[in-house]
Every structure is written in structure tokens, then in C-alpha cells.
Write an enzyme that holds these catalytic residues in place. Structure first.
Site, mmCIF file in Angstrom:
data_model
loop_
_atom_site.group_PDB
_atom_site.id
_atom_site.type_symbol
_atom_site.label_atom_id
_atom_site.label_comp_id
_atom_site.label_asym_id
_atom_site.label_seq_id
_atom_site.Cartn_x
_atom_site.Cartn_y
_atom_site.Cartn_z
ATOM 1 N N ALA A 190 -4.525 34.916 16.240
ATOM 2 C CA ALA A 190 -4.271 35.854 15.384
ATOM 3 C C ALA A 190 -3.173 37.143 15.857
ATOM 4 O O ALA A 190 -2.463 37.609 14.836
ATOM 5 C CB ALA A 190 -5.404 37.039 15.088
ATOM 6 N N ASP A 191 -3.276 37.197 17.088
ATOM 7 C CA ASP A 191 -2.042 38.125 17.935
ATOM 8 C C ASP A 191 -0.940 37.413 17.693
ATOM 9 O O ASP A 191 0.013 38.328 17.317
ATOM 10 C CB ASP A 191 -2.630 38.628 19.076
ATOM 11 N N ILE A 192 -0.731 36.192 17.910
ATOM 12 C CA ILE A 192 0.522 35.503 18.133
ATOM 13 C C ILE A 192 1.010 35.468 16.501
ATOM 14 O O ILE A 192 2.333 35.625 16.316
ATOM 15 C CB ILE A 192 0.272 34.073 18.476
ATOM 16 N N GLY B 159 2.469 38.543 15.488
ATOM 17 C CA GLY B 159 3.675 39.069 16.403
ATOM 18 C C GLY B 159 4.728 38.151 15.830
ATOM 19 O O GLY B 159 5.895 38.859 15.625
#
Length: 398
Positions: free
Chosen positions: A169-171, A174
Site C-alpha cells: 500500500a505504501d509503495i 508512493g
């Protein structure tokens, strides 16, 4: 000889960022030539600095996401520190923040406020669930969003759902923040105006869930969790070899099955057998299909199995560990490794995926110590050494 500069040379980014999503986005910008000024808390900085000490004393997440940046340690809760950051933003092209929902707005650092004051500024708000709706103020750590987005429900075995082994989810967020900045810079080049950009972790990962989402919405059923196997193709799985390795192979159509049967399994009788001749039949009898493949590969080493599969034109791969990836012959042959400076010395790092053959290499700059660039960056604003020292004594900067 290089004929063009890096595409973001001359672009200045100020980031009030932490953890992974925003730092990963701004690291891409730094690699492509942008100057990235990272604002951190004086009392420890980006909390990702403390996740672990695996990278020779530094946190592996921080090493991954923060090379090429200038660290400025400023207390945003002090009006003097907040004023310094606002002055930095006034001279920037891009501002990125991923503070807790509502925190940036309370500081006047939300995209809407900043873009109203600076029409050429591109300001990015990264949040967990977006600025409105019932989830807006929920905590949104990566694993939680993986669960909310349904990723965990389609990952794992039939018996056990599992989260992704990387912060998906972060990637995702980003990368959408990174591409959103690039799109906004193109638009500013034609209109002269910047503007706000919004990215949420849930929206980003929901987009990545497109295949199972459409499968459910239009087909009525969710794809089954099948571990390393494919839900609708067989054989498509990992099989053990004589040396204890696992080799994954994928048969995409019935022509490839015939090649596999004849040249690898050495079972010509399977090419026209109704139980194996079509993918539908092979999936229906997946256990029998996997058994005949496993029986043929079991006496071979992984190297022997891969050679036989490659010769037959069957897609295949070795199931590598992370340590194997670090020594992958393809990365070595293509000269993809570089050394990056850090407070603990040189660290081996991969070149970013986007390269420009007609320009210089991506700029893989040093990983900064906390506050390493405070004096230099604030000095550019006209803050005199005596004033800096007073701010430091008061804990406003570090």
C-alpha cells in the site's frame, strides 16, 4: 557522452514526510535530479529511522527511501520553525506531506492552502483513506490498508490469507504520488500553474486490485487463494527439485503444454489425453497435473530443470531468496549496482528502474544523517549563524 541533463534538474522539492509512502515518492524525484529538502523532527527525525538497525546500524526502510535528500531538522510545533518551513516552501516547485489526517491543515501546510498562496507550487497530500468519508481519520498503516483493500483476501493459501511481504500500500501510494508530480509538472509547463495533488493508500491499492475486483464485480466470485499456483491456469506452480530448490513454471496455452509434455516430461502420451490436453481439463484435474510435472522434475537439479524448460520454450524461474536477488546474475551482468554514501559509510544500492540512455545516470545521492543539512539550507534563507545557534539552543532546529 551525455547529451541531456537529468529530467528534474532545477526542480526543488520540500517534503514533510515520514515512514514509506511519501519518502519513497520523493526519493524517485531525487534520483531524477530534483533537489529534495526533507523536513524532520529534531527529536529523532522521521520515525522510520528507528524501525531497525539492519543496514549496518541504519534502518533498512530509511536507507531504501531517503538517499539523495538534504535533512533539515525543524520543530513545526514552534512558530519559528513553522515560519522557516513556510519560507522554504515559498521557494520550492513541489511540496509533499504525509502527516496524520488534519495535521497539515492545522499547520497551514495542506495542499489547498499552499497552492492558494503559491500558484506555481505543486503540493501533494498523501493520506491513508483520503480527505473525506467515514475512514478519513482512521490510522492507515500499510498492513491495515492491505486488509481494507482486500489484498490479504486474495494472497496466501486456501487455508491461510497472508499480507504481502513488502509494504504494497505504501509503495502504491508512493508511486502514484511520484507520477502525479510528474504529470503536474508537465501541466505547469503548459499552463504556468501548479496545483494540489491528492493520493491515498486505499485508492492506490484498490487500483492495484483491479483484476480480482473486476472478477468479482462482473463474474460474481473472487479468485481463489492458491499460494504459488495460478487460480485459472495449470500447470502454473513451483515444483521441488533434487537439490532442494523450487522451480516455478508456467504453461500459458495448450501448445506450450504439448512442448512441456514432449520435451520436459518426456510423456508424449499426455499431449492428446483428454485429461491433460486443454487448460480447462488441467485446471479441473490440477492435482493430477501437478503430480506428473513434479514426478518429472524431482530427479533433476534446479539448474538441470531450468535448462530443460528453457530449451523447450516453457516459461520458468528459480524461486529465489532475497539473498539470491542480491547476487542475481542478471543484475550483475547489466551493472545495476552502485555504492551510495551514508553516515555509516558506503552502502550497495540498486540503480532505479527508470534510466535515460541519452543522459546521465540517476543521481543516487548520500543518505543523510538527521539534521545534516540544517545549517546550509537555512543559511540559504538568510538565517545567520548566531540566529541558528539560538534556535538550536531552544530546540527549534537540530
Amino acid at each position: 557522452m551525455s547529451t541531456q541533463p537529468l529530467p528534474l534538474e532545477g526542480i526543488t522539492v520540500v517534503a514533510v514526510e515520514q515512514a514509506v509512502a511519501a519518502p519513497f515518492a520523493t526519493r524517485q524525484l531525487a534520483d531524477l535530479g530534483a533537489r529534495v529538502v526533507k523536513i524532520e523532527r529534531p527529536d529523532g527525525g522521521d520515525f522510520a529511522r528507528g524501525y531497525d538497525t539492519a543496514a549496518r546500524g541504519l534502518a533498512s526502510h530509511f536507507v531504501w527511501c531517503n538517499r539523495g535528500k538534504e535533512s533539515v531538522a525543524v520543530d513545526l510545533k514552534d512558530v519559528r520553525g513553522l515560519d522557516l518551513v513556510r519560507r522554504l516552501v515559498a521557494g520550492a516547485d513541489v511540496f509533499v506531506q504525509n502527516l496524520a489526517q488534519g495535521a497539515a491543515a492545522r499547520l497551514g501546510l495542506d495542499a489547498a492552502t499552499l497552492c492558494a498562496a503559491h500558484p506555481r507550487l505543486i503540493a501533494v497530500d498523501i493520506s491513508g483513506y483520503g480527505p473525506g468519508g467515514p475512514y478519513a481519520h482512521k490510522r492507515a498503516y500499510d498492513m491495515l490498508v492491505q486488509c481494507e483493500a482486500g489484498l490479504v483476501s486474495v494472497t496466501g493459501t486456501e487455508e491461510q490469507p497472508v499480507k504481502s511481504g513488502i509494504p504494497a500500500a505504501d509503495i502504491a501510494a508512493g508511486m502514484y504520488a511520484y507520477s502525479g508530480v510528474l504529470a503536474a509538472l508537465v501541466r505547469r509547463g503548459t499552463t504556468g500553474r501548479g496545483g494540489p495533488v491528492e493520493v491515498s493508500l486505499l485508492d492506490s491499492l484498490a487500483e492495484w486490485m483491479g483484476h480480482p475486483l473486476h472478477h468479482v464485480m462482473h463474474g460474481g466470485t473472487a479468485p481463489a487463494r492458491t499460494g504459488l499456483a495460478h487460480a485459472v491456469i495449470a500447470p502454473y506452480d513451483a515444483y521441488p527439485t533434487a537439490d532442494g530448490s523450487l522451480v516455478l513454471l508456467s504453461v500459458q496455452n495448450d501448445r506450450e503444454w504439448r512442448r512441456l509434455a514432449e520435451l520436459v516430461l518426456e510423456r508424449t502420451d499426455l499431449t492428446d489425453d483428454p485429461a491433460f490436453a486443454t487448460n480447462t481439463a488441467r485446471v479441473a484435474g490440477r492435482a493430477k497435473t501437478d503430480a506428473v510435472v513434479a514426478e518429472a522434475l524431482a530427479p533433476l537439479t534446479a539448474t538441470e530443470a531450468l535448462a530443460r524448460l528453457d530449451a523447450a520454450g516453457v516459461a520458468c524461474a528459480r524461486l529465489n531468496t532475497v539473498a539470491d536477488l542480491a547476487e542475481h546474475p542478471q543484475l550483475t551482468a547489466r551493472d545495476r549496482w552502485r555504492e551510495v554514501g551514508s553516515p555509516v559509510g558506503s552502502l550497495r544500492s540498486l540503480l532505479p528502474p527508470v534510466t535515460f540512455p541519452d543522459g546521465p545516470e540517476p543521481r543516487m545521492g548520500r543518505i543523510p544523517a538527521l539534521g545534516e543539512d540544517t545549517d546550509a539550507v537555512l543559511g540559504e534563507l538568510g538565517v545567520r549563524p548566531a540566529e541558528l545557534e539560538a534556535l538550536r539552543v531552544d530546540g527549534v532546529v537540530a
